[in-house]
Scaffold this motif. Structure first.
Motif, PDB file in Angstrom:
ATOM      1  N   TYR A 195      54.325 -23.463  27.330  1.00 60.45           N
ATOM      2  CA  TYR A 195      55.239 -24.366  26.623  1.00 60.45           C
ATOM      3  C   TYR A 195      55.054 -24.256  25.106  1.00 60.45           C
ATOM      4  O   TYR A 195      56.040 -24.294  24.349  1.00 60.45           O
ATOM      5  CB  TYR A 195      54.986 -25.805  27.069  1.00 60.45           C
ATOM      6  N   GLN A 196      53.805 -24.085  24.659  1.00 66.17           N
ATOM      7  CA  GLN A 196      53.555 -23.931  23.228  1.00 66.17           C
ATOM      8  C   GLN A 196      54.212 -22.664  22.689  1.00 66.17           C
ATOM      9  O   GLN A 196      54.843 -22.671  21.635  1.00 66.17           O
ATOM     10  CB  GLN A 196      52.044 -23.893  22.963  1.00 66.17           C
ATOM     11  N   ARG A 197      54.094 -21.554  23.434  1.00 62.89           N
ATOM     12  CA  ARG A 197      54.753 -20.305  23.005  1.00 62.89           C
ATOM     13  C   ARG A 197      56.277 -20.488  22.992  1.00 62.89           C
ATOM     14  O   ARG A 197      56.968 -19.947  22.133  1.00 62.89           O
ATOM     15  CB  ARG A 197      54.375 -19.159  23.949  1.00 62.89           C
ATOM     16  N   TYR A 198      56.752 -21.254  23.941  1.00 59.99           N
ATOM     17  CA  TYR A 198      58.196 -21.494  24.055  1.00 59.99           C
ATOM     18  C   TYR A 198      58.714 -22.263  22.846  1.00 59.99           C
ATOM     19  O   TYR A 198      59.728 -21.901  22.248  1.00 59.99           O
ATOM     20  CB  TYR A 198      58.456 -22.264  25.344  1.00 59.99           C
ATOM     21  N   THR A 199      58.007 -23.311  22.473  1.00 57.37           N
ATOM     22  CA  THR A 199      58.440 -24.094  21.316  1.00 57.37           C
ATOM     23  C   THR A 199      58.347 -23.270  20.036  1.00 57.37           C
ATOM     24  O   THR A 199      59.172 -23.430  19.123  1.00 57.37           O
ATOM     25  CB  THR A 199      57.606 -25.373  21.175  1.00 57.37           C
ATOM     26  N   GLU A 200      57.360 -22.386  19.943  1.00 55.27           N
ATOM     27  CA  GLU A 200      57.225 -21.532  18.762  1.00 55.27           C
ATOM     28  C   GLU A 200      58.397 -20.552  18.659  1.00 55.27           C
ATOM     29  O   GLU A 200      58.950 -20.339  17.574  1.00 55.27           O
ATOM     30  CB  GLU A 200      55.895 -20.780  18.809  1.00 55.27           C
ATOM     31  N   ALA A 201      58.772 -19.949  19.781  1.00 62.79           N
ATOM     32  CA  ALA A 201      59.906 -19.022  19.780  1.00 62.79           C
ATOM     33  C   ALA A 201      61.185 -19.750  19.400  1.00 62.79           C
ATOM     34  O   ALA A 201      61.996 -19.250  18.607  1.00 62.79           O
ATOM     35  CB  ALA A 201      60.055 -18.373  21.158  1.00 62.79           C
ATOM     36  N   ALA A 202      61.383 -20.942  19.961  1.00 67.51           N
ATOM     37  CA  ALA A 202      62.585 -21.724  19.657  1.00 67.51           C
ATOM     38  C   ALA A 202      62.619 -22.144  18.193  1.00 67.51           C
ATOM     39  O   ALA A 202      63.694 -22.170  17.565  1.00 67.51           O
ATOM     40  CB  ALA A 202      62.641 -22.959  20.561  1.00 67.51           C
ATOM     41  N   GLN A 203      61.460 -22.472  17.633  1.00 70.37           N
ATOM     42  CA  GLN A 203      61.412 -22.874  16.229  1.00 70.37           C
ATOM     43  C   GLN A 203      61.824 -21.726  15.314  1.00 70.37           C
ATOM     44  O   GLN A 203      62.586 -21.917  14.363  1.00 70.37           O
ATOM     45  CB  GLN A 203      60.000 -23.349  15.872  1.00 70.37           C
ATOM     46  N   SER A 204      61.339 -20.513  15.597  1.00 73.52           N
ATOM     47  CA  SER A 204      61.685 -19.359  14.768  1.00 73.52           C
ATOM     48  C   SER A 204      63.186 -19.107  14.784  1.00 73.52           C
ATOM     49  O   SER A 204      63.790 -18.768  13.760  1.00 73.52           O
ATOM     50  CB  SER A 204      60.945 -18.110  15.248  1.00 73.52           C
ATOM     51  N   LEU A 205      63.823 -19.262  15.963  1.00 72.28           N
ATOM     52  CA  LEU A 205      65.259 -19.022  16.099  1.00 72.28           C
ATOM     53  C   LEU A 205      66.083 -20.268  15.779  1.00 72.28           C
ATOM     54  O   LEU A 205      67.309 -20.243  15.938  1.00 72.28           O
ATOM     55  CB  LEU A 205      65.578 -18.543  17.515  1.00 72.28           C
ATOM     56  N   ASP A 206      65.405 -21.340  15.357  1.00 76.08           N
ATOM     57  CA  ASP A 206      66.076 -22.591  14.990  1.00 76.08           C
ATOM     58  C   ASP A 206      66.959 -23.086  16.130  1.00 76.08           C
ATOM     59  O   ASP A 206      68.137 -23.416  15.932  1.00 76.08           O
ATOM     60  CB  ASP A 206      66.894 -22.403  13.706  1.00 76.08           C
ATOM     61  N   VAL A 207      66.368 -23.127  17.338  1.00 74.67           N
ATOM     62  CA  VAL A 207      67.071 -23.648  18.510  1.00 74.67           C
ATOM     63  C   VAL A 207      66.852 -25.154  18.553  1.00 74.67           C
ATOM     64  O   VAL A 207      65.719 -25.607  18.731  1.00 74.67           O
ATOM     65  CB  VAL A 207      66.557 -22.992  19.805  1.00 74.67           C
ATOM     66  N   PRO A 208      67.889 -25.958  18.379  1.00 75.38           N
ATOM     67  CA  PRO A 208      67.685 -27.400  18.254  1.00 75.38           C
ATOM     68  C   PRO A 208      67.277 -28.100  19.543  1.00 75.38           C
ATOM     69  O   PRO A 208      66.573 -29.104  19.512  1.00 75.38           O
ATOM     70  CB  PRO A 208      69.052 -27.904  17.757  1.00 75.38           C
ATOM     71  N   GLU A 209      67.749 -27.571  20.680  1.00 68.82           N
ATOM     72  CA  GLU A 209      67.457 -28.227  21.962  1.00 68.82           C
ATOM     73  C   GLU A 209      66.937 -27.191  22.949  1.00 68.82           C
ATOM     74  O   GLU A 209      67.624 -26.207  23.246  1.00 68.82           O
ATOM     75  CB  GLU A 209      68.709 -28.904  22.511  1.00 68.82           C
ATOM     76  N   LEU A 210      65.734 -27.418  23.475  1.00 72.13           N
ATOM     77  CA  LEU A 210      65.125 -26.459  24.392  1.00 72.13           C
ATOM     78  C   LEU A 210      65.780 -26.522  25.769  1.00 72.13           C
ATOM     79  O   LEU A 210      65.841 -27.594  26.377  1.00 72.13           O
ATOM     80  CB  LEU A 210      63.629 -26.751  24.552  1.00 72.13           C
ATOM     81  N   PRO A 211      66.254 -25.387  26.304  1.00 70.63           N
ATOM     82  CA  PRO A 211      66.664 -25.371  27.708  1.00 70.63           C
ATOM     83  C   PRO A 211      65.444 -25.589  28.611  1.00 70.63           C
ATOM     84  O   PRO A 211      64.303 -25.323  28.206  1.00 70.63           O
ATOM     85  CB  PRO A 211      67.236 -23.953  27.896  1.00 70.63           C
ATOM     86  N   GLU A 212      65.671 -26.084  29.815  1.00 74.36           N
ATOM     87  CA  GLU A 212      64.569 -26.225  30.755  1.00 74.36           C
ATOM     88  C   GLU A 212      63.963 -24.859  31.045  1.00 74.36           C
ATOM     89  O   GLU A 212      64.668 -23.835  31.061  1.00 74.36           O
ATOM     90  CB  GLU A 212      65.050 -26.857  32.061  1.00 74.36           C
ATOM     91  N   LEU A 213      62.658 -24.842  31.277  1.00 74.71           N
ATOM     92  CA  LEU A 213      61.932 -23.604  31.557  1.00 74.71           C
ATOM     93  C   LEU A 213      61.149 -23.775  32.848  1.00 74.71           C
ATOM     94  O   LEU A 213      60.471 -24.799  33.038  1.00 74.71           O
ATOM     95  CB  LEU A 213      60.976 -23.281  30.403  1.00 74.71           C
ATOM     96  N   TYR A 214      61.256 -22.781  33.749  1.00 68.04           N
ATOM     97  CA  TYR A 214      60.554 -22.821  35.027  1.00 68.04           C
ATOM     98  C   TYR A 214      59.709 -21.565  35.185  1.00 68.04           C
ATOM     99  O   TYR A 214      60.053 -20.494  34.674  1.00 68.04           O
ATOM    100  CB  TYR A 214      61.545 -22.898  36.195  1.00 68.04           C
ATOM    101  N   VAL A 215      58.602 -21.703  35.913  1.00 69.09           N
ATOM    102  CA  VAL A 215      57.782 -20.563  36.321  1.00 69.09           C
ATOM    103  C   VAL A 215      57.844 -20.479  37.835  1.00 69.09           C
ATOM    104  O   VAL A 215      57.547 -21.453  38.540  1.00 69.09           O
ATOM    105  CB  VAL A 215      56.323 -20.712  35.855  1.00 69.09           C
ATOM    106  N   GLN A 216      58.239 -19.293  38.326  1.00 71.62           N
ATOM    107  CA  GLN A 216      58.415 -19.082  39.769  1.00 71.62           C
ATOM    108  C   GLN A 216      57.477 -17.985  40.244  1.00 71.62           C
ATOM    109  O   GLN A 216      57.250 -16.992  39.546  1.00 71.62           O
ATOM    110  CB  GLN A 216      59.862 -18.692  40.074  1.00 71.62           C
ATOM    111  N   GLN A 217      56.936 -18.147  41.437  1.00 75.64           N
ATOM    112  CA  GLN A 217      56.050 -17.148  42.012  1.00 75.64           C
ATOM    113  C   GLN A 217      56.800 -15.838  42.245  1.00 75.64           C
ATOM    114  O   GLN A 217      57.771 -15.784  43.003  1.00 75.64           O
ATOM    115  CB  GLN A 217      55.486 -17.656  43.343  1.00 75.64           C
ATOM    116  N   SER A 218      56.373 -14.783  41.544  1.00 77.40           N
ATOM    117  CA  SER A 218      56.996 -13.468  41.696  1.00 77.40           C
ATOM    118  C   SER A 218      56.092 -12.416  41.068  1.00 77.40           C
ATOM    119  O   SER A 218      55.506 -12.656  40.008  1.00 77.40           O
ATOM    120  CB  SER A 218      58.372 -13.435  41.020  1.00 77.40           C
ATOM    121  N   PRO A 219      55.988 -11.235  41.690  1.00 77.55           N
ATOM    122  CA  PRO A 219      55.128 -10.178  41.140  1.00 77.55           C
ATOM    123  C   PRO A 219      55.814  -9.298  40.103  1.00 77.55           C
ATOM    124  O   PRO A 219      55.203  -8.359  39.597  1.00 77.55           O
ATOM    125  CB  PRO A 219      54.778  -9.356  42.384  1.00 77.55           C
ATOM    126  N   PHE A 220      57.085  -9.575  39.781  1.00 76.53           N
ATOM    127  CA  PHE A 220      57.847  -8.709  38.873  1.00 76.53           C
ATOM    128  C   PHE A 220      57.818  -9.264  37.460  1.00 76.53           C
ATOM    129  O   PHE A 220      58.095 -10.447  37.236  1.00 76.53           O
ATOM    130  CB  PHE A 220      59.286  -8.560  39.368  1.00 76.53           C
TER     131      PHE A 220
END
Length: 381
Positions: free
Chosen positions: A85-110
Protein backbone atom coordinates in the motif's frame (compact mmCIF):
# COMPACT_ATOMS: atom_id res chain seq x y z
CA UNK A 1 26.80 6.39 8.73
CA UNK A 2 25.89 4.40 11.86
CA UNK A 3 23.57 4.76 14.84
CA UNK A 4 23.57 3.14 18.29
CA UNK A 5 20.74 0.95 19.57
CA UNK A 6 19.64 0.78 23.20
CA UNK A 7 22.52 -1.52 24.07
CA UNK A 8 25.13 0.76 22.55
CA UNK A 9 25.77 -1.46 19.50
CA UNK A 10 26.54 0.43 16.31
CA UNK A 11 24.11 -0.44 13.49
CA UNK A 12 23.98 0.88 9.93
CA UNK A 13 21.57 3.77 9.51
CA UNK A 14 18.70 3.47 7.03
CA UNK A 15 19.58 5.20 3.75
CA UNK A 16 17.41 8.25 3.08
CA UNK A 17 14.49 7.64 0.71
CA UNK A 18 15.09 9.01 -2.78
CA UNK A 19 12.86 11.98 -3.48
CA UNK A 20 10.52 11.60 -6.45
CA UNK A 21 8.98 14.52 -8.29
CA UNK A 22 5.23 15.06 -8.08
CA UNK A 23 4.02 15.67 -11.64
CA UNK A 24 1.27 18.08 -10.67
CA UNK A 25 -1.77 18.11 -12.94
CA UNK A 26 -0.16 15.76 -15.46
CA UNK A 27 -2.43 14.50 -18.23
CA UNK A 28 -2.30 10.89 -19.35
CA UNK A 29 -1.47 12.30 -22.80
CA UNK A 30 2.03 12.92 -21.45
CA UNK A 31 2.89 9.22 -21.31
CA UNK A 32 0.64 7.81 -24.04
CA UNK A 33 2.37 6.38 -27.10
CA UNK A 34 1.43 8.50 -30.16
CA UNK A 35 -0.52 5.64 -31.77
CA UNK A 36 -2.42 5.08 -28.53
CA UNK A 37 -2.94 8.79 -27.87
CA UNK A 38 -4.34 9.47 -31.34
CA UNK A 39 -7.07 6.87 -30.94
CA UNK A 40 -7.87 7.88 -27.36
CA UNK A 41 -8.09 11.58 -28.22
CA UNK A 42 -10.55 10.81 -31.03
CA UNK A 43 -12.71 8.70 -28.72
CA UNK A 44 -12.59 11.24 -25.89
CA UNK A 45 -13.95 13.86 -28.28
CA UNK A 46 -17.15 11.84 -28.64
CA UNK A 47 -19.00 13.26 -25.66
CA UNK A 48 -21.10 10.58 -24.00
CA UNK A 49 -19.55 7.70 -25.92
CA UNK A 50 -17.86 6.33 -22.80
CA UNK A 51 -21.22 6.42 -21.01
CA UNK A 52 -22.79 4.34 -23.78
CA UNK A 53 -19.99 1.76 -23.51
CA UNK A 54 -20.29 1.65 -19.73
CA UNK A 55 -24.05 1.15 -19.95
CA UNK A 56 -23.53 -1.60 -22.52
CA UNK A 57 -21.01 -3.34 -20.27
CA UNK A 58 -23.62 -3.31 -17.53
CA UNK A 59 -25.07 -6.41 -19.15
CA UNK A 60 -21.90 -8.24 -18.11
CA UNK A 61 -22.32 -6.94 -14.56
CA UNK A 62 -19.13 -5.16 -13.60
CA UNK A 63 -20.13 -5.40 -9.95
CA UNK A 64 -19.77 -9.15 -10.19
CA UNK A 65 -16.09 -8.82 -11.08
CA UNK A 66 -15.41 -6.69 -8.02
CA UNK A 67 -17.38 -9.05 -5.75
CA UNK A 68 -15.34 -12.01 -6.98
CA UNK A 69 -12.12 -10.30 -5.86
CA UNK A 70 -13.69 -9.04 -2.66
CA UNK A 71 -14.56 -12.67 -1.91
CA UNK A 72 -11.39 -14.40 -3.08
CA UNK A 73 -8.49 -11.95 -2.80
CA UNK A 74 -6.94 -9.56 -0.27
CA UNK A 75 -7.94 -5.89 -0.45
CA UNK A 76 -4.82 -3.82 0.14
CA UNK A 77 -4.79 -0.91 2.59
CA UNK A 78 -2.76 0.32 5.56
CA UNK A 79 -3.70 -2.86 7.49
CA UNK A 80 -3.36 -5.52 4.80
CA UNK A 81 -0.15 -5.64 2.78
CA UNK A 82 0.86 -2.25 4.26
CA UNK A 83 4.23 -2.23 2.42
CA UNK A 84 2.46 -2.74 -0.93
CA UNK A 85 0.00 0.00 0.00
CA UNK A 86 2.89 2.38 0.74
CA UNK A 87 4.40 1.74 -2.72
CA UNK A 88 0.95 2.25 -4.20
CA UNK A 89 0.44 5.63 -2.57
CA UNK A 90 3.94 6.69 -3.67
CA UNK A 91 3.24 5.77 -7.30
CA UNK A 92 -0.10 7.59 -7.20
CA UNK A 93 1.51 10.68 -5.67
CA UNK A 94 4.12 10.90 -8.44
CA UNK A 95 1.38 10.69 -11.11
CA UNK A 96 -0.83 13.11 -9.13
CA UNK A 97 -3.70 10.62 -8.94
CA UNK A 98 -6.26 12.27 -6.66
CA UNK A 99 -8.28 9.16 -5.79
CA UNK A 100 -6.76 5.70 -5.38
CA UNK A 101 -8.60 2.84 -7.12
CA UNK A 102 -9.10 -0.24 -4.96
CA UNK A 103 -6.14 -2.62 -5.01
CA UNK A 104 -6.32 -6.40 -4.52
CA UNK A 105 -3.70 -9.15 -4.20
CA UNK A 106 -4.77 -12.52 -5.60
CA UNK A 107 -3.04 -15.88 -5.29
CA UNK A 108 -1.29 -16.53 -8.62
CA UNK A 109 2.18 -17.69 -9.72
CA UNK A 110 2.30 -15.32 -12.73
CA UNK A 111 4.23 -12.06 -12.48
CA UNK A 112 1.98 -9.32 -13.87
CA UNK A 113 -0.91 -7.05 -12.90
CA UNK A 114 -4.22 -5.89 -14.35
CA UNK A 115 -6.64 -2.96 -14.22
CA UNK A 116 -10.32 -3.97 -14.34
CA UNK A 117 -13.61 -2.09 -14.55
CA UNK A 118 -15.17 0.97 -16.15
CA UNK A 119 -17.17 3.08 -13.70
CA UNK A 120 -14.89 2.37 -10.74
CA UNK A 121 -11.75 0.63 -12.02
CA UNK A 122 -9.66 -1.41 -9.60
CA UNK A 123 -6.23 -3.01 -9.80
CA UNK A 124 -5.27 -6.64 -9.12
CA UNK A 125 -1.77 -7.92 -8.40
CA UNK A 126 -0.82 -11.61 -8.23
CA UNK A 127 1.12 -12.83 -5.21
CA UNK A 128 4.07 -13.53 -7.53
CA UNK A 129 4.49 -9.79 -8.15
CA UNK A 130 4.41 -9.03 -4.43
CA UNK A 131 6.93 -11.76 -3.64
CA UNK A 132 9.37 -11.38 -6.55
CA UNK A 133 9.61 -7.60 -6.99
CA UNK A 134 11.65 -5.22 -4.86
CA UNK A 135 10.14 -1.92 -3.72
CA UNK A 136 11.25 0.07 -6.78
CA UNK A 137 10.08 -2.58 -9.26
CA UNK A 138 6.73 -2.90 -7.47
CA UNK A 139 6.27 0.87 -7.60
CA UNK A 140 6.89 0.77 -11.37
CA UNK A 141 4.34 -2.04 -11.82
CA UNK A 142 1.71 -0.19 -9.78
CA UNK A 143 2.40 2.96 -11.81
CA UNK A 144 1.93 0.90 -14.99
CA UNK A 145 -1.56 -0.16 -13.87
CA UNK A 146 -2.43 3.36 -12.69
CA UNK A 147 -1.42 4.53 -16.16
CA UNK A 148 -3.99 2.17 -17.68
CA UNK A 149 -6.66 3.52 -15.32
CA UNK A 150 -5.85 7.18 -15.96
CA UNK A 151 -5.84 6.67 -19.75
CA UNK A 152 -9.21 4.91 -19.62
CA UNK A 153 -7.81 1.84 -21.36
CA UNK A 154 -10.18 -0.46 -19.48
CA UNK A 155 -13.18 0.87 -21.45
CA UNK A 156 -11.65 -0.05 -24.79
CA UNK A 157 -10.13 -3.29 -23.57
CA UNK A 158 -13.65 -4.26 -22.52
CA UNK A 159 -14.84 -3.69 -26.10
CA UNK A 160 -12.01 -5.96 -27.26
CA UNK A 161 -13.03 -8.70 -24.82
CA UNK A 162 -16.66 -8.54 -25.99
CA UNK A 163 -15.66 -8.66 -29.66
CA UNK A 164 -13.41 -11.64 -28.97
CA UNK A 165 -16.34 -13.52 -27.44
CA UNK A 166 -18.53 -12.64 -30.42
CA UNK A 167 -15.87 -13.78 -32.89
CA UNK A 168 -15.65 -17.10 -31.07
CA UNK A 169 -19.42 -17.58 -30.96
CA UNK A 170 -19.92 -16.92 -34.71
CA UNK A 171 -16.75 -18.58 -35.96
CA UNK A 172 -18.94 -20.87 -38.06
CA UNK A 173 -19.95 -17.81 -40.18
CA UNK A 174 -16.93 -17.20 -42.47
CA UNK A 175 -17.80 -13.63 -43.55
CA UNK A 176 -18.85 -12.43 -40.10
CA UNK A 177 -15.85 -14.05 -38.47
CA UNK A 178 -13.39 -12.51 -40.94
CA UNK A 179 -14.82 -9.03 -40.42
CA UNK A 180 -14.71 -9.32 -36.65
CA UNK A 181 -11.20 -10.76 -36.71
CA UNK A 182 -10.02 -7.77 -38.74
CA UNK A 183 -11.47 -5.41 -36.13
CA UNK A 184 -9.94 -7.45 -33.31
CA UNK A 185 -6.52 -7.45 -34.99
CA UNK A 186 -6.63 -3.64 -35.24
CA UNK A 187 -7.70 -3.29 -31.61
CA UNK A 188 -4.94 -5.66 -30.49
CA UNK A 189 -2.38 -3.48 -32.27
CA UNK A 190 -3.84 -0.52 -30.39
CA UNK A 191 -3.67 -2.44 -27.10
CA UNK A 192 -0.02 -3.32 -27.63
CA UNK A 193 0.70 0.39 -28.00
CA UNK A 194 -1.37 1.01 -24.85
CA UNK A 195 1.00 -1.34 -22.99
CA UNK A 196 3.94 0.80 -24.11
CA UNK A 197 2.04 3.84 -22.79
CA UNK A 198 1.56 2.16 -19.42
CA UNK A 199 5.27 1.22 -19.27
CA UNK A 200 6.05 4.94 -19.56
CA UNK A 201 3.56 5.70 -16.77
CA UNK A 202 5.29 3.11 -14.59
CA UNK A 203 8.64 4.79 -15.20
CA UNK A 204 7.19 8.21 -14.33
CA UNK A 205 5.64 6.79 -11.17
CA UNK A 206 8.90 5.27 -9.90
CA UNK A 207 11.33 7.61 -11.68
CA UNK A 208 13.93 4.84 -11.66
CA UNK A 209 14.97 3.68 -15.15
CA UNK A 210 16.93 0.69 -13.85
CA UNK A 211 13.93 -0.57 -11.85
CA UNK A 212 11.58 -0.29 -14.83
CA UNK A 213 13.97 -2.31 -16.99
CA UNK A 214 14.47 -4.87 -14.21
CA UNK A 215 10.69 -5.30 -14.02
CA UNK A 216 10.56 -6.27 -17.70
CA UNK A 217 13.55 -8.57 -17.28
CA UNK A 218 11.81 -10.35 -14.40
CA UNK A 219 8.66 -10.72 -16.48
CA UNK A 220 10.77 -12.41 -19.14
CA UNK A 221 12.96 -14.62 -16.99
CA UNK A 222 11.71 -14.84 -13.43
CA UNK A 223 12.63 -13.20 -10.17
CA UNK A 224 16.34 -13.97 -9.87
CA UNK A 225 18.36 -11.21 -11.57
CA UNK A 226 21.71 -12.21 -10.07
CA UNK A 227 22.51 -14.07 -13.30
CA UNK A 228 20.98 -11.59 -15.75
CA UNK A 229 22.62 -8.53 -17.32
CA UNK A 230 20.67 -5.47 -18.51
CA UNK A 231 23.00 -4.75 -21.45
CA UNK A 232 22.77 -8.35 -22.64
CA UNK A 233 18.98 -8.22 -22.35
CA UNK A 234 18.86 -5.12 -24.56
CA UNK A 235 21.16 -6.91 -27.01
CA UNK A 236 18.49 -9.60 -27.22
CA UNK A 237 16.00 -6.89 -28.13
CA UNK A 238 18.24 -5.67 -30.95
CA UNK A 239 18.68 -9.21 -32.28
CA UNK A 240 14.94 -9.83 -32.08
CA UNK A 241 14.27 -6.66 -34.07
CA UNK A 242 16.74 -7.14 -36.89
CA UNK A 243 18.15 -10.64 -36.79
CA UNK A 244 17.50 -13.47 -39.22
CA UNK A 245 15.69 -13.16 -42.55
CA UNK A 246 12.14 -12.76 -43.88
CA UNK A 247 11.16 -16.13 -42.42
CA UNK A 248 11.90 -14.75 -38.94
CA UNK A 249 9.80 -11.67 -39.74
CA UNK A 250 6.86 -13.90 -40.60
CA UNK A 251 7.30 -15.82 -37.36
CA UNK A 252 7.26 -12.53 -35.44
CA UNK A 253 4.03 -11.54 -37.17
CA UNK A 254 2.49 -14.86 -36.17
CA UNK A 255 3.69 -14.40 -32.58
CA UNK A 256 2.37 -10.87 -32.14
CA UNK A 257 -0.71 -10.52 -34.38
CA UNK A 258 -3.14 -11.95 -31.82
CA UNK A 259 -1.23 -10.93 -28.70
CA UNK A 260 -2.37 -8.23 -26.27
CA UNK A 261 1.18 -7.43 -25.12
CA UNK A 262 4.43 -6.77 -26.96
CA UNK A 263 7.16 -9.25 -26.08
CA UNK A 264 9.29 -8.22 -23.05
CA UNK A 265 12.46 -7.46 -25.04
CA UNK A 266 10.48 -5.20 -27.39
CA UNK A 267 8.94 -3.39 -24.43
CA UNK A 268 12.37 -2.85 -22.89
CA UNK A 269 13.75 -1.53 -26.18
CA UNK A 270 10.77 0.82 -26.64
CA UNK A 271 11.14 2.20 -23.12
CA UNK A 272 14.87 2.66 -23.57
CA UNK A 273 14.26 4.45 -26.87
CA UNK A 274 11.76 6.83 -25.20
CA UNK A 275 14.30 7.61 -22.49
CA UNK A 276 17.09 8.19 -25.02
CA UNK A 277 14.82 10.45 -27.12
CA UNK A 278 14.55 12.88 -24.20
CA UNK A 279 10.80 12.39 -23.75
CA UNK A 280 11.17 11.12 -20.19
CA UNK A 281 13.49 13.93 -19.07
CA UNK A 282 11.28 16.62 -20.59
CA UNK A 283 8.41 15.48 -18.40
CA UNK A 284 10.61 15.50 -15.28
CA UNK A 285 11.62 19.05 -16.24
CA UNK A 286 7.95 20.06 -16.16
CA UNK A 287 7.31 20.11 -19.91
CA UNK A 288 4.14 18.02 -20.19
CA UNK A 289 0.42 18.46 -21.06
CA UNK A 290 -1.95 19.20 -18.18
CA UNK A 291 -5.30 17.61 -17.45
CA UNK A 292 -6.99 20.99 -17.56
CA UNK A 293 -6.16 21.19 -21.28
CA UNK A 294 -7.46 17.74 -22.25
CA UNK A 295 -10.73 19.11 -23.61
CA UNK A 296 -8.87 21.24 -26.16
CA UNK A 297 -6.59 18.48 -27.47
CA UNK A 298 -6.60 18.40 -31.28
CA UNK A 299 -7.65 15.11 -32.85
CA UNK A 300 -6.03 16.06 -36.16
CA UNK A 301 -2.71 16.82 -34.46
CA UNK A 302 -2.72 13.56 -32.53
CA UNK A 303 -3.59 11.48 -35.61
CA UNK A 304 -0.73 13.12 -37.50
CA UNK A 305 1.57 12.30 -34.58
CA UNK A 306 0.38 8.66 -34.70
CA UNK A 307 1.14 8.47 -38.42
CA UNK A 308 4.57 10.01 -37.89
CA UNK A 309 5.33 7.48 -35.13
CA UNK A 310 4.64 4.62 -37.56
CA UNK A 311 6.83 6.26 -40.19
CA UNK A 312 9.63 6.65 -37.65
CA UNK A 313 9.22 3.05 -36.53
CA UNK A 314 9.54 1.92 -40.15
CA UNK A 315 12.67 4.01 -40.61
CA UNK A 316 14.25 2.79 -37.39
CA UNK A 317 13.52 -0.95 -37.44
CA UNK A 318 16.01 -3.41 -38.88
CA UNK A 319 13.36 -6.06 -39.48
CA UNK A 320 14.18 -8.01 -42.69
CA UNK A 321 10.62 -7.86 -44.04
CA UNK A 322 10.45 -4.09 -43.58
CA UNK A 323 13.82 -3.80 -45.28
CA UNK A 324 12.39 -5.69 -48.24
CA UNK A 325 9.43 -3.29 -48.38
CA UNK A 326 11.82 -0.33 -48.40
CA UNK A 327 13.54 -1.67 -51.50
CA UNK A 328 10.27 -1.49 -53.42
CA UNK A 329 9.32 2.03 -52.35
CA UNK A 330 8.84 4.35 -49.46
CA UNK A 331 7.16 1.84 -47.19
CA UNK A 332 7.45 4.09 -44.17
CA UNK A 333 5.53 6.88 -45.85
CA UNK A 334 2.86 4.48 -47.10
CA UNK A 335 2.45 2.99 -43.65
CA UNK A 336 2.22 6.44 -42.08
CA UNK A 337 -0.45 7.49 -44.56
CA UNK A 338 -2.33 4.23 -43.94
CA UNK A 339 -2.17 4.74 -40.18
CA UNK A 340 -3.47 8.28 -40.43
CA UNK A 341 -6.29 7.28 -42.78
CA UNK A 342 -7.24 4.30 -40.64
CA UNK A 343 -7.35 6.46 -37.52
CA UNK A 344 -9.64 8.91 -39.31
CA UNK A 345 -11.95 6.10 -40.46
CA UNK A 346 -12.02 4.66 -36.94
CA UNK A 347 -13.02 8.04 -35.57
CA UNK A 348 -15.85 8.32 -38.14
CA UNK A 349 -17.06 4.81 -37.29
CA UNK A 350 -17.08 5.52 -33.55
CA UNK A 351 -18.88 8.82 -34.22
CA UNK A 352 -21.64 7.01 -36.12
CA UNK A 353 -21.88 4.34 -33.43
CA UNK A 354 -22.12 6.97 -30.69
CA UNK A 355 -24.88 8.86 -32.54
CA UNK A 356 -26.81 5.64 -33.15
CA UNK A 357 -26.53 4.69 -29.48
CA UNK A 358 -27.68 8.15 -28.44
CA UNK A 359 -30.72 7.87 -30.72
CA UNK A 360 -31.51 4.47 -29.27
CA UNK A 361 -31.24 5.86 -25.75
CA UNK A 362 -33.76 8.60 -26.66
CA UNK A 363 -36.10 6.04 -28.14
CA UNK A 364 -35.85 7.66 -31.56
CA UNK A 365 -36.85 4.95 -34.02
CA UNK A 366 -36.52 7.09 -37.16
CA UNK A 367 -33.62 6.82 -39.58
CA UNK A 368 -31.25 9.59 -40.54
CA UNK A 369 -33.37 10.49 -43.58
CA UNK A 370 -36.50 10.83 -41.43
CA UNK A 371 -38.25 7.67 -42.70
CA UNK A 372 -39.39 4.93 -40.34
CA UNK A 373 -37.24 1.79 -40.23
CA UNK A 374 -38.40 -1.32 -42.14
CA UNK A 375 -41.05 -3.33 -40.35
CA UNK A 376 -38.83 -6.39 -40.05
CA UNK A 377 -36.09 -4.38 -38.31
CA UNK A 378 -33.49 -4.93 -41.03
CA UNK A 379 -31.33 -2.14 -42.42
CA UNK A 380 -32.83 -0.22 -45.32
CA UNK A 381 -29.79 -0.83 -47.49
Amino acid sequence: MTSEDAGGTATPAEPPARRRLVLTGISSRAWEHPADRGALTALRELRGFDDVVKAFFGMWNERGFRLSYLAGAIRVDHRQYPAVYQRYTEAAQSLDVPELPELYVQQSPFLNGQAIGLDKPFIVLPTASVQQLDEDELRALLGHELGHVRSGHAVYKTILMILTRWATSISWLPIGSIALRAIIAAMLEWWRKAELSADRAGLLAGQDTAASLRLLMKMAGGGDLSQIDTAAFLEQASEYDGGGDVRDSLHKLRMTLWSTHPVPVARAAALRQWIDSGGYQRILDGDYPRREDDATASVTTEIKAAAESYREEFRRTQDPLVGLVRRFGDGATEMGEWAGGAAGKARAWFNQAGEAAARAARGDQRQDDGTPPPANGSDAS
